[in-house]
Every structure is written in C-alpha cells, then in structure tokens.
Design a protein around this motif. Structure first.
Motif, PDB file in Angstrom:
ATOM      1  N   ARG A 147      39.202  37.276  39.126  1.00  0.00           N
ATOM      2  CA  ARG A 147      39.706  37.497  40.478  1.00  0.00           C
ATOM      3  C   ARG A 147      41.115  36.924  40.684  1.00  0.00           C
ATOM      4  NH1 ARG A 147      37.350  38.955  45.436  1.00  0.00           N
ATOM      5  NH2 ARG A 147      35.608  40.218  44.766  1.00  0.00           N
ATOM      6  N   GLY A 160      44.001  39.019  39.288  1.00  0.00           N
ATOM      7  CA  GLY A 160      44.251  40.373  39.803  1.00  0.00           C
ATOM      8  C   GLY A 160      43.860  41.469  38.835  1.00  0.00           C
ATOM      9  N   GLY A 161      43.037  41.177  37.849  1.00  0.00           N
ATOM     10  CA  GLY A 161      42.584  42.184  36.885  1.00  0.00           C
ATOM     11  C   GLY A 161      41.799  41.490  35.782  1.00  0.00           C
ATOM     12  N   GLU A 194      41.411  53.044  38.520  1.00  0.00           N
ATOM     13  CA  GLU A 194      42.674  52.306  38.370  1.00  0.00           C
ATOM     14  C   GLU A 194      43.590  52.607  39.556  1.00  0.00           C
ATOM     15  OE1 GLU A 194      43.851  53.456  34.456  1.00  0.00           O
ATOM     16  OE2 GLU A 194      45.367  51.887  34.360  1.00  0.00           O
ATOM     17  N   ASP A 228      42.402  50.553  42.335  1.00  0.00           N
ATOM     18  CA  ASP A 228      42.692  49.126  42.109  1.00  0.00           C
ATOM     19  C   ASP A 228      44.185  48.824  42.263  1.00  0.00           C
ATOM     20  OD1 ASP A 228      40.002  48.802  41.625  1.00  0.00           O
ATOM     21  OD2 ASP A 228      40.189  48.913  39.445  1.00  0.00           O
ATOM     22  N   LYS A 229      45.041  49.740  41.781  1.00  0.00           N
ATOM     23  CA  LYS A 229      46.492  49.502  41.869  1.00  0.00           C
ATOM     24  C   LYS A 229      46.976  49.631  43.316  1.00  0.00           C
ATOM     25  CE  LYS A 229      47.728  50.422  37.087  1.00  0.00           C
ATOM     26  NZ  LYS A 229      48.223  51.401  36.095  1.00  0.00           N
ATOM     27  N   LYS A 266      46.131  46.518  45.019  1.00  0.00           N
ATOM     28  CA  LYS A 266      47.041  45.429  44.626  1.00  0.00           C
ATOM     29  C   LYS A 266      48.350  45.524  45.410  1.00  0.00           C
ATOM     30  CE  LYS A 266      48.237  43.046  40.372  1.00  0.00           C
ATOM     31  NZ  LYS A 266      48.159  43.043  38.919  1.00  0.00           N
ATOM     32  N   TYR A 309      41.238  42.024  43.250  1.00  0.00           N
ATOM     33  CA  TYR A 309      40.591  42.898  42.263  1.00  0.00           C
ATOM     34  C   TYR A 309      39.083  42.698  42.301  1.00  0.00           C
ATOM     35  CZ  TYR A 309      39.168  44.878  37.843  1.00  0.00           C
ATOM     36  OH  TYR A 309      38.517  45.620  36.886  1.00  0.00           O
ATOM     37  N   PRO A 310      38.253  43.698  42.133  1.00  0.00           N
ATOM     38  CA  PRO A 310      38.593  45.119  42.046  1.00  0.00           C
ATOM     39  C   PRO A 310      38.742  45.708  43.443  1.00  0.00           C
ATOM     40  CG  PRO A 310      36.234  44.837  41.665  1.00  0.00           C
ATOM     41  CD  PRO A 310      36.806  43.466  41.958  1.00  0.00           C
ATOM     42  N   GLY A 311      39.815  46.451  43.648  1.00  0.00           N
ATOM     43  CA  GLY A 311      40.164  46.913  44.988  1.00  0.00           C
ATOM     44  C   GLY A 311      39.384  48.111  45.479  1.00  0.00           C
TER      45      GLY A 311
END
Ligand code: KG4
Ligand code: ZN
Length: 340
Positions: A40, A43-44, A171, A174-175, A178, A184-186
C-alpha cells in the motif's frame, strides 16, 4: 464399492494474494485468502516484498484451508497451483510449496494457467447452484495484468481473439486512481466513488483495429486533463473526485463493451461472460447485464468473491484437469510468461 471423492487443494500466489482452497467433487469446501497490505505505502506491488509475504503466509493459509474444509492431508487427491503468468518470485513460492507437499504425500500435481483459472471461476459450485455458461462462449478476462477477449471452446480449448497492446483495464483503473492521489489498488475505490458521481468528463476513445485494446492513451488523456484543471484550480480533484471516477470508469467500460459487441458480431457467439479482478466492477457488471436486453446476449458473471485473485478458481481448474487426467510432473516450473 463407493469411489473415493476427488479432493483438490488449490494454491494461488501469482501476485499479491496468498490463497488456498479445497474443492471436492467440484464443490468448494474452503477458500482462504491472505492479502498483502505491505504494498500500500509504495502505490503498487513490490515483487520482492510479495515473495517474502508469500513465504510467510503459505503454510498458515494452506493449513487454514484444510482445517476449514475438514480435510486431512491424506484425503487429498492432488495439489493444483498457479504455474503462471505472474511475478516469478511469487509463483516460485506457491509452485515449490505445491510440488514438495504433493511429493511428500505421493499425489499428483496440476499446473494451472492463471487466466484460464479466472475463466473457470464461472464454473465454481459453492452450493448456490448457478451453472456455468455453455460452450462456446466469449469471455472478457480483465485483470491487473491482462485484458483479453477469449473464445472458450471448451475448458482447456481457449483462443485469444484480442488483447491489450499496452496497459490492462485494471492497470488503467489503478493508474487513474494514482493520478487522483488514491491508494493502490485503485479499481475498487474508483468503483465506490463512481457511484456518487456522474460521467460528465469525456475522453476520446482509442482507435484500435480488430479486437485488440489500448488503454495507455486514455490514461494520458486523463492525466493531462487533471493536470490542466488542477493548474487552474488546485482543489479540482477534491471538488470533482466522484465525477472523475464515474467518468474514467465509464470510459473504460465503454471501450470494453464496444469490443465485446464487435467480437460477438464477428463470431456469431451470443453467450458472453466476464472474469478477472475488473469483473468485480459494479458499473461493468451492470453494463454487461444490460446487453441481455440490448443485444440479446446470454450473460454470465462470476460471483464477486471469485473475480479478484483467489485459489477457488485454481482448485476448480485443477479439478477439471484431474478429471481429464492432465497431470504435471515435478519438472513443471513457474512461468512468468505463459501462453494460453
Ligand atoms: O485478477 P486480479 O485480482 O489480479 C490480477 O490477475 O491482476 O485483478 C486485479 C485488478 C486490479 O487492477 C484492481 O484494481 C482491479 O482488478 N479491480 C477492480 C475492482 N476490483 C478489482 N477494478 C475496478 N473495479 C473493481 N471493483
Ligand atoms: Zn488474476
């Protein structure tokens, strides 16, 4: 003489979940998952940390699955494990454990393809009695590492018709998260916040021929849009978070559904399914359900608990492999890349 039941222990360790499950004669008896919170703050997923967490978790997780199922080691018929694709160090922990455990018990091993396992999540029988789709069907497998449209002719005859050329759908979630400063995970967070917002911000859809996908352009468009708006108003993200989430989610879903429609039209297949972590997305689930009436599709979605990485889907695949005698040998190695 009654036949001994077929009891499969499944192990999943391809990314950042250490999971074990037991399936007996196709029925799920236990499904245990240990999540790794250690990532966490970065961020990944940090691969080296994931491997170490798997090493810590694997024995207690397997023990807990066997106890929950009320199964002793000697009742097991075989051990199934995720062979790939995934993070090599993580896969090595699960595969080494599975191989040595099976060797000690004198039972076979079954190497499982992670993306095939996501598809087999549609067939998990846990007492609620929902039968899986009939073959052939099209499955949109959407996870943090993959985005594919697969023609599923049979349990082990799957043909990739299209896939992402860059980022996976998970992804992209998640991006985007961010960019908005979400942890994370978004994906699950965007899903939650999107429910309170409206998709008022529009981003140009990618122009990718055939059944392939691309999400990196959308990510960049989202990044530039947010950056430009933040330059005008520093609190733009905070003021518009729910609408931003609803907008990016809606853009991703529109891309996915448009390609599914195309795949259905080209193949003539009208039984459609979704699988993988992103199939937990409530907006995607509503959108594909809507196609039942809009496109006349027969639609299947896995239960929520079998969408994101879990070992029940690995044990299910193992059970199907066992029934068709697709055993592996101790030479089976973890594969970071593994063709379907
Ligand atoms: O299948 P999965 O658990 O792991 C991989 O094989 O990659 O998929 C994880 C991905 C992550 O990108 C996560 O953000 C996304 O699935 N995800 C979601 C939701 N739940 C998980 N994305 C959107 N909405 C969700 N509810
Ligand atoms: Zn997965």
């Amino acid at each position: 003489m009654t036949r001994a039941p077929v009891t499969i222990l499944g192990i999943e360790s391809s990314c950042d979940e250490t999971a074990a499950a037991v399936i007996q004669n196709g029925n799920l008896l236990a499904n245990i998952i240990a999540n790794q919170d250690v990532h966490r703050q970065y961020g990944g997923v940090v691969p080296e940390l994931a491997s170490r967490e798997h090493q810590k978790n694997i024995v207690p997780v397997v023990d807990s699955a066997l106890k929950t199922a009320g199964i002793s080691n000697k009742d097991l018929s075989a051990v199934a494990f995720t062979q790939g694709p995934g993070l090599l160090g993580s896969l090595l922990v699960g595969s080494s454990f599975a191989k040595s455990f099976a060797l000690a018990l004198g039972i076979p091993i079954l190497g499982v393809h992670h993306m095939q396992a996501h598809v087999h999540a549609l067939f998990i029988e846990d007492g609620s009695g929902t039968p899986g789709p009939e073959f052939p069907f099209l499955c949109l497998t959407v996870s943090g590492g993959h985005t594919q449209i697969v023609r599923v002719n049979d349990h082990f005859n799957m043909q990739v018709l299209g896939e992402t050329l860059d980022d996976a759908a998970g992804e992209a979630f998640d991006k985007a998260a961010k960019i908005m400063g979400l942890p994370y995970p978004g994906g699950p967070l965007i899903d939650k916040l999107a429910k309170e917002g409206k998709p008022i911000f529009k981003f140009p859809p990618p122009q990718i021929p055939g059944l392939d996908f691309s999400f990196s352009g959308l990510k960049t468009a989202f990044l530039y849009f947010v950056r430009d708006e933040q330059a005008k108003d520093q609190s733009f993200i905070d003021k518009n978070k729910a609408d931003l989430c609803a907008s990016i989610q809606s853009s991703i879903i529109n891309i996915l559904i448009a390609k599914l429609r195309k795949a259905s039209a080209e193949t003539g297949i009208r039984t459609l399914a979704v699988a993988g972590g992103v199939s937990a997305n409530s907006g995607l689930r509503v959108a594909i359900e809507k196609e039942r009436t809009d496109s006349g599709w027969n639609v299947f979605t896995p239960k929520l608990q079998y969408c994101t990485d879990n070992a029940a889907m690995v044990a299910m695949t193992g059970y199907l492999k066992y029934r068709t005698k697709q055993f592996d040998t101790q030479e089976a190695t973890a594969l970071a890349r593994f063709g379907m």
